[in-house]
Scaffold this active site. Structure first.
Site, PDB file in Angstrom:
ATOM      1  N   ARG A 159     -41.342  20.154 -12.605  1.00 28.97           N
ATOM      2  CA  ARG A 159     -40.649  19.716 -11.395  1.00 28.97           C
ATOM      3  C   ARG A 159     -39.163  19.984 -11.610  1.00 28.97           C
ATOM      4  NH1 ARG A 159     -44.424  15.625 -12.633  1.00 28.97           N
ATOM      5  NH2 ARG A 159     -45.986  15.299 -10.983  1.00 28.97           N
ATOM      6  N   LYS A 182     -43.911  11.794 -13.316  1.00 24.09           N
ATOM      7  CA  LYS A 182     -43.980  10.670 -12.384  1.00 24.09           C
ATOM      8  C   LYS A 182     -44.783   9.523 -12.989  1.00 24.09           C
ATOM      9  CE  LYS A 182     -43.530  13.149  -7.999  1.00 24.09           C
ATOM     10  NZ  LYS A 182     -44.193  13.450  -6.701  1.00 24.09           N
ATOM     11  N   HIS A 250     -39.523  23.791  -5.440  1.00 26.20           N
ATOM     12  CA  HIS A 250     -40.861  23.250  -5.624  1.00 26.20           C
ATOM     13  C   HIS A 250     -41.924  24.332  -5.450  1.00 26.20           C
ATOM     14  CE1 HIS A 250     -42.770  19.534  -6.583  1.00 26.20           C
ATOM     15  NE2 HIS A 250     -43.601  19.564  -5.554  1.00 26.20           N
ATOM     16  N   TYR A 285     -52.117  22.150  -4.484  1.00 28.80           N
ATOM     17  CA  TYR A 285     -50.993  22.919  -5.002  1.00 28.80           C
ATOM     18  C   TYR A 285     -51.321  24.398  -5.085  1.00 28.80           C
ATOM     19  CZ  TYR A 285     -47.187  19.904  -6.545  1.00 28.80           C
ATOM     20  OH  TYR A 285     -46.086  19.102  -6.583  1.00 28.80           O
TER      21      TYR A 285
END
Length: 305
Positions: A159, A182, A250, A285
């Site tokens: 990220r 995260k 991203h 993704y």
């Protein structure tokens, strides 16, 4: 206003989300706001403070009233679904603790919304993006910096916050990086020689000394490099290359996943590299279709042979 008992229950639940489930502080803040707003609405809607006993009496009609009141120009279906999810999670915990039936809350359906799938770049477009970024800055060290950052996003699936969170002590980059993502979830990410070389090129050109506790990537004036600067660099490059607005930092991470899968990578292994809790997130993704998943399944399943 929210009753003291309800406020205490919410605080206890949030503490458990941190301690037992590793919820990130941003997640906890969102939960607190969503559930507190719900409790405040019910207090006003029923014209009485919602103690724990009253919370057990909430009906489907009450839930519909809350959703109708909450939905508005600034709260679309996706945000409404997130708020409802937070309320349900709180109620599931509260019902178990207090011994009441939460069916009215848990059976409430979220509004439908269409998930926007990420748009990975083609391999040639990702390479062209990095090449173009290298030519944009008047300062060679800044150009080397931007190339290094984008190479980490595409080559390691980081990220943007993870790449910019690297410290001087992380260099020279090892064969594998231990990344905290995260929710405090750790993962190990292999570092390609190209990414290691790009970071070394940047460090040799950077006018600021490498310091173990300082950010690895520096802004022009020596402070920490922010994500906005990388977004702007990519915005300029995509205009020159004629790429769509979806070609963002991203998108380089999306591209990492898709290009690995296209090269024969295993979806579950890619999930680990990206740090996703859910395989369905990785599937989104990579924007893979059912036919591609079946192809991987048929090749890998023991009964396929």
């Amino acid at each position: 206003m929210i009753s003291p008992a309800a406020r205490d229950a919410l605080a206890t639940w949030l503490d458990q989300q941190r301690a037992l489930h590793g919820a990130a502080e941003n997640t906890v803040t969102a939960y607190r706001g969503d559930v507190a707003d719900f409790l405040a609405f019910m207090t006003s809607h029923k014209a009485q403070t919602q103690g724990l006993g009253a919370l057990a009496q909430i009906t489907i009609s009450d839930m519909r009233a809350w959703m109708a009141r909450t939905r508005g120009p600034n709260v679309g279906p996706r945000s409404m679904a997130r708020k409802l999810s937070a309320v349900k999670a709180f109620y599931r915990w509260l019902a178990e603790r207090e011994g009441f039936e939460p069916t009215a809350v848990l059976s409430t359906r979220a509004p439908k919304f269409t998930k926007k799938l990420p748009r990975p770049l083609a391999v040639d477009a990702a390479r062209a993006m990095i090449d173009c970024v290298e030519l944009q800055s008047r300062h060679p060290w800044v150009a080397a910096r931007d190339v290094a950052v984008l190479t980490l996003l595409w080559g390691c699936g980081l990220r943007i916050s993870e790449a910019l969170g690297l410290k001087g002590a992380d260099a020279p980059l090892p064969d594998a990086l231990r990344i905290t993502g995260k929710g405090g979830k750790e993962r190990v990410v292999p570092v390609l020689p190209a990414a290691r070389a790009a970071v070394e090129d940047y460090l040799r050109a950077c006018p600021y000394p490498r310091e173990d506790t300082a950010p690895l990537f520096r802004a022009v004036r020596g402070g920490a490099l922010g994500p906005r600067a990388i977004s702007q660099v990519m915005s300029q490059a995509r205009m020159q290359l004629g790429l769509p607005a979806s070609a963002t930092p991203h998108a380089m991470r999306h591209s990492f996943a898709t290009h690995l899968l296209d090269a024969g990578g295993d979806l579950r292994a890619i999930q680990e590299l990206l740090g996703h809790a859910s395989l369905s997130t990785t599937q989104a993704y990579t924007a893979v279709d059912t036919a591609r998943l079946l192809e991987v399944y048929n090749r890998a399943h023991p009964k396929a042979g």
